[in-house]
Design an enzyme around this catalytic site. Structure first.
Site, mmCIF file in Angstrom:
data_model
loop_
_atom_site.group_PDB
_atom_site.id
_atom_site.type_symbol
_atom_site.label_atom_id
_atom_site.label_comp_id
_atom_site.label_asym_id
_atom_site.label_seq_id
_atom_site.Cartn_x
_atom_site.Cartn_y
_atom_site.Cartn_z
ATOM 1 N N ASP A 191 58.451 55.432 37.167
ATOM 2 C CA ASP A 191 57.321 54.627 36.689
ATOM 3 C C ASP A 191 57.570 53.151 37.009
ATOM 4 O OD1 ASP A 191 55.150 53.564 35.366
ATOM 5 O OD2 ASP A 191 55.903 54.003 33.368
ATOM 6 N N GLU A 218 51.030 45.981 35.072
ATOM 7 C CA GLU A 218 50.311 47.177 34.586
ATOM 8 C C GLU A 218 50.801 47.553 33.209
ATOM 9 O OE1 GLU A 218 49.736 51.538 33.793
ATOM 10 O OE2 GLU A 218 51.576 50.392 33.921
ATOM 11 N N GLU A 219 52.107 47.441 33.039
ATOM 12 C CA GLU A 219 52.726 47.897 31.782
ATOM 13 C C GLU A 219 52.315 47.037 30.591
ATOM 14 O OE1 GLU A 219 54.057 50.664 31.573
ATOM 15 O OE2 GLU A 219 55.077 51.195 33.433
ATOM 16 N N ASP A 257 50.539 56.647 40.095
ATOM 17 C CA ASP A 257 51.401 56.134 39.034
ATOM 18 C C ASP A 257 52.185 57.307 38.470
ATOM 19 O OD1 ASP A 257 52.603 54.793 36.962
ATOM 20 O OD2 ASP A 257 50.735 54.206 35.968
HETATM 21 N N1 TRP Z 1 52.132 53.622 33.326
HETATM 22 C C1 TRP Z 1 51.377 54.601 32.555
HETATM 23 C C2 TRP Z 1 51.558 54.258 31.102
HETATM 24 O O1 TRP Z 1 52.591 53.722 30.725
HETATM 25 C C3 TRP Z 1 51.899 55.986 32.815
HETATM 26 C C4 TRP Z 1 50.958 57.015 32.425
HETATM 27 C C5 TRP Z 1 50.908 57.634 31.231
HETATM 28 C C6 TRP Z 1 49.914 57.522 33.230
HETATM 29 N N2 TRP Z 1 49.888 58.512 31.251
HETATM 30 C C7 TRP Z 1 49.273 58.454 32.450
HETATM 31 C C8 TRP Z 1 49.481 57.263 34.510
HETATM 32 C C9 TRP Z 1 48.188 59.170 32.951
HETATM 33 C C10 TRP Z 1 48.407 57.965 35.008
HETATM 34 C C11 TRP Z 1 47.758 58.887 34.236
HETATM 35 O O2 TRP Z 1 50.676 54.493 30.297
HETATM 36 ZN ZN ZN Z 2 53.248 53.363 35.147
#
Ligand code: TRP
Ligand code: ZN
Length: 298
Positions: free
Chosen positions: A136, A170-171, A199
């Site tokens: 991630d 993004e985080e 992702d």
């Molecule tokens: N970076 C996303 C997050 O921390 C990772 C993630 C969780 C995700 N659920 C997801 C990415 C569903 C795509 C679809 O929330």
């Molecule tokens: Zn992510």
């Protein structure tokens, strides 16, 4: 397909199949899936893994992470940009400010194609502050990078314009991708044929999830996996939890792939995909999200 001896990364190859044949080709709708498979170049697993090794080294040299506002993030941007520049891309670093620090998106345009029909693939490049963020989202970042490099190696000249993006922060709430979309004039937004998001696509105990969004993009991915004999499910672990949401919110057709985060794989899913009835990614958002936290087949 022999699941135990991966030579090419499945999701990364699916990405290129879509970019090269599914959405950008001139074939009719009914033959798109077939031509996508035929037209997709090899995405060498070794190249994707090397990008992950390099991102891990960047984190290790910069306090163990690649998070927004930390030196490991900017080093990650510079690393990806240098590869793309060398391959002939037109790259742009877009700066934004968040939490009192500068954030960066990287946009790479492949010269040519119809500027009024843009196909974009993207991934967030930032990690959380607790670790290197190799699944991630080194995984999506490396896959999009290698797909872009494969386009360059093939000298591919699709009818549509190809663009690739790596998002910051993004985080912290899809900050970079929201910034990118918000600064796009309405006329520019309307030129997008689609945005594809990657992702977490190398989860160590993987499931094969396809976003349930634009039906054409979704079907292209599903057909691609079906052609490999890999069953898929609809992504349900958190709709709107990644950068595709920023694009979807302004009416751009979106799709993407995901191999699972902290949710636990069910016994039915173990029967379908192998693995164990534990989290898809037991190192999600933690310090063990290193190069050891990647399933090569995924
Ligand atoms: N970076 C996303 C997050 O921390 C990772 C993630 C969780 C995700 N659920 C997801 C990415 C569903 C795509 C679809 O929330
Ligand atoms: Zn992510």
């Amino acid at each position: 397909m022999n699941l135990s001896v991966p030579r090419r990364a499945v999701a990364a190859a699916a990405l290129t199949a879509l970019a090269l044949g599914g959405l950008t080709g001139t074939a009719g709708a009914e033959s798109r899936a077939a031509s996508a498979l035929a037209a997709a170049p090899d995405i060498p697993l070794a190249n994707v893994k090397q990008h992950l090794t390099d991102l891990q080294a960047i984190a290790t040299a910069n306090g163990g992470n690649r998070a927004h506002g930390r030196p490991g993030y900017k080093a990650s941007i510079d690393f990806v940009k240098a590869k793309l520049d060398a391959a002939g891309y037109t790259t742009t670093i877009q700066q934004f400010s968040y939490n009192g620090t500068t954030g960066y998106n990287l946009i790479a345009d492949w010269p040519g194609g119809d500027p009024n029909q843009v196909v974009m693939a993207g991934a967030h490049l930032d990690s959380v502050s607790s670790g290197a963020g190799i699944n991630d989202n080194g995984s999506g970042s490396a896959a999009v990078l290698e797909a872009a490099l494969a386009v360059a190696r093939a000298g591919y000249q699709p009818s549509k314009h190809l663009r690739f993006g790596w998002w910051g922060a993004e985080e912290l709430g899809l900050v970079g991708s929201k910034y990118y979309v918000n600064q796009l004039p309405t006329t520019e937004r309307s030129k997008f044929a689609g945005y594809l998001n990657f992702d977490m696509i190398g989860s160590p105990n993987p499931g094969y999830f396809v976003y349930d969004d634009d039906p054409v993009i979704e079907k292209t991915f599903k057909d691609y996996f079906a052609g490999l004999g890999v069953p898929t499910e609809i992504e349900t672990e958190g709709d709107g939890r990644s950068d595709h949401a920023s694009f979807k919110n302004v009416g751009i057709p979106v799709g993407g792939l995901f191999t699972g985060a902290s949710r636990v794989k069910t016994s039915a899913q173990v029967t379908k995909w192998g693995g164990t009835t534990t989290a898809f990614d037991r190192c999600y958002h933690s310090s063990c999200d290193t190069t050891s936290n990647i399933n090569d087949t995924a």
